[in-house]
Design an enzyme around this catalytic site. Structure first.
Site, mmCIF file in Angstrom:
data_model
loop_
_atom_site.group_PDB
_atom_site.id
_atom_site.type_symbol
_atom_site.label_atom_id
_atom_site.label_comp_id
_atom_site.label_asym_id
_atom_site.label_seq_id
_atom_site.Cartn_x
_atom_site.Cartn_y
_atom_site.Cartn_z
ATOM 1 N N ARG A 124 35.241 40.243 41.653
ATOM 2 C CA ARG A 124 35.348 39.843 43.057
ATOM 3 C C ARG A 124 36.788 39.474 43.373
ATOM 4 O O ARG A 124 37.099 38.327 43.691
ATOM 5 C CB ARG A 124 34.354 38.748 43.348
ATOM 6 N N SER A 135 28.208 42.122 48.180
ATOM 7 C CA SER A 135 28.470 41.388 49.428
ATOM 8 C C SER A 135 27.884 42.111 50.633
ATOM 9 O O SER A 135 27.273 41.490 51.500
ATOM 10 C CB SER A 135 29.971 41.201 49.648
ATOM 11 N N TYR A 228 31.973 31.850 41.540
ATOM 12 C CA TYR A 228 30.527 31.651 41.485
ATOM 13 C C TYR A 228 30.229 30.199 41.132
ATOM 14 O O TYR A 228 31.096 29.464 40.662
ATOM 15 C CB TYR A 228 29.905 32.550 40.419
#
Ligand code: NAD
Length: 379
Positions: A124, A135, A228
């Site tokens: 990411r 996403s 995350y």
């Protein structure tokens, strides 16, 4: 000679998306990529064969092998093991793979010498944003979750002042404010609800507030690797439970989207909390597939407990197949750009950071460490 890209019809139950939409075919044709589409591949997403043919794709009759001679195969859902075994030897597959739950398919792909790129493994980083299919599809899921909540809620979402009296707005609580949660918040705000949200990552607070919703604060900040969340300690879990239970009791609709990569979804709504809800309240559990954020969720089912409706929908992006496919297709176009050289040939080394990180199988081996471990070390 141009690169041959194949788009088979998706076969997974409930799957209505297609990997490439006609608009992408037009752009790929300009880059001298030959696109073969299995007849009917786009029909459930409302992209007819004629649109693919018009965009310059070769539409191959259903059942005959669209895969024959393909160098790159584009899919949405992970292939079943038999489907994986049919992929041309040495070809490239780009798809969602959900590797830990599809180990037989991973094994079959390795045996077929397929180079598999799993979109869940995409790093990411900013450069990968255009290809971030997690996403784009989470955006769709968040939107659909709010609409499902509104549909099952026995109340209006907005405040209304009418000759028949004043209606108070519904209270929507969103637990987990990542990509799906933020979209759920934005959609509920647009429908006029009062929205509160909570996430273990403190950074989510600013994003929640910028959407006009209230962020429920705790002293926890559980930001882990790669943006995350990390798993909470037992003490943090107790703090969280207390705050969540107070907020849950006030809500008309609760949308839960909390996930921790590679782990079972965190349990945020216990059966005692469900008992504290008002009759008519609705829970939409987006984590149903990974175990559920609510103790009473049943994946793929709708259950009613003491007047509370609990939805555990599977594959929400497939419920909005046209735009979900359009976004996914754009993600794949961006990913393909990494695989094709300036000369219009396929790259031979997957050394690019994004390619290297998302490579699941190659040369008969499973390249992704955690999946290799689950397979017992050997393909
Ligand atoms: P996800 O699907 O893994 O999880 C959803 C949300 O659940 C996350 O926001 C997570 O913090 C939250 N969560 C986990 N445990 C929780 C708990 N116990 N209680 C409450 N909430 C809990 O996450 P995602 O939507 O894929 O996004 C994760 C992160 O990645 C976010 O920071 C997002 O902004 C970031 N992101 C970055 C990029 C990029 O830079 N290219 C792209 C997409 C997402």
């Amino acid at each position: 000679m141009s690169i041959v890209v194949a788009v088979p019809k998706e076969t997974a139950p409930l799957e209505r998306r297609v990997a490439l939409v006609p608009e992408s075919v037009t752009r790929l044709r300009k880059a001298s990529v030959e696109v073969r589409v299995e007849s009917g591949a786009g029909s459930a997403a409302f992209f007819p064969d004629s649109a693919y043919a018009g965009a310059g794709a070769q539409v191959v009759p259903e059942g005959s092998s669209v895969l024959e001679g393909a160098q790159v195969v584009l899919k949405v859902a992970p292939p079943a093991p038999a489907e994986a075994a049919r992929l041309p030897r040495g070809s490239i597959l780009v798809s969602f793979m959900n590797p830990s739950r599809n180990l037989d398919s991973v094994r079959a792909l390795a045996r077929a010498q397929v180079s598999t790129f799993a979109l869940e493994l995409l790093p990411r980083i900013t450069r990968a944003q255009g290809m971030d299919a997690l996403s784009s599809q989470a955006t769709v899921a968040g939107y659909r979750a709010t609409l499902l909540g509104a549909e099952h809620c026995p109340k209006f979402f907005p405040m209304l002042t009418t000759a028949a009296g004043t209606i108070r707005p519904s209270r929507v609580l969103v637990l987990g404010a990542g990509v799906a949660g933020l979209m759920a918040i934005a959609t509920a705000k647009r429908l006029g609800a009062m929205v509160e949200a909570y996430d273990v990552r403190r950074a989510a607070g600013e994003q929640v507030r910028s959407l006009g919703a209230k962020f429920l604060e705790l002293s926890i900040n559980a930001e882990g690797q790669g943006g995350y969340a990390r798993e909470l300690t037992p003490e943090e879990k107790a703090q969280e439970q207390k705050m969540v239970s107070e907020a849950v009791a006030q809500a008309d609709v609760i949308i839960t989207t909390a996930n921790v990569p590679g782990r079972k979804a965190p349990r945020l709504v216990s059966k005692e909390m469900v008992a504290s809800l008002r009759p008519g309240a609705v829970i939409v559990d987006l984590a149903a597939e990974s175990g559920g954020n609510c103790e009473l969720t049943r994946a793929g089912e709708t259950v009613t407990v003491n007047g509370v409706t609990i939805l555990g929908p599977l594959n929400l992006p497939s419920q909005l197949p046209t735009h979900a496919s359009q976004m996914y297709s754009k993600n794949l176009e961006s990913f393909l750009a990494l695989l094709v050289t300036k000369e219009g040939t396929l790259v031979t080394q997957f050394s690019d950071e994004i390619l290297a990180a998302s490579l699941l199988t190659q040369g008969g081996e499973v390249r992704h460490g955690p999946t290799r471990e689950l397979l017992g070390g050997a393909p």
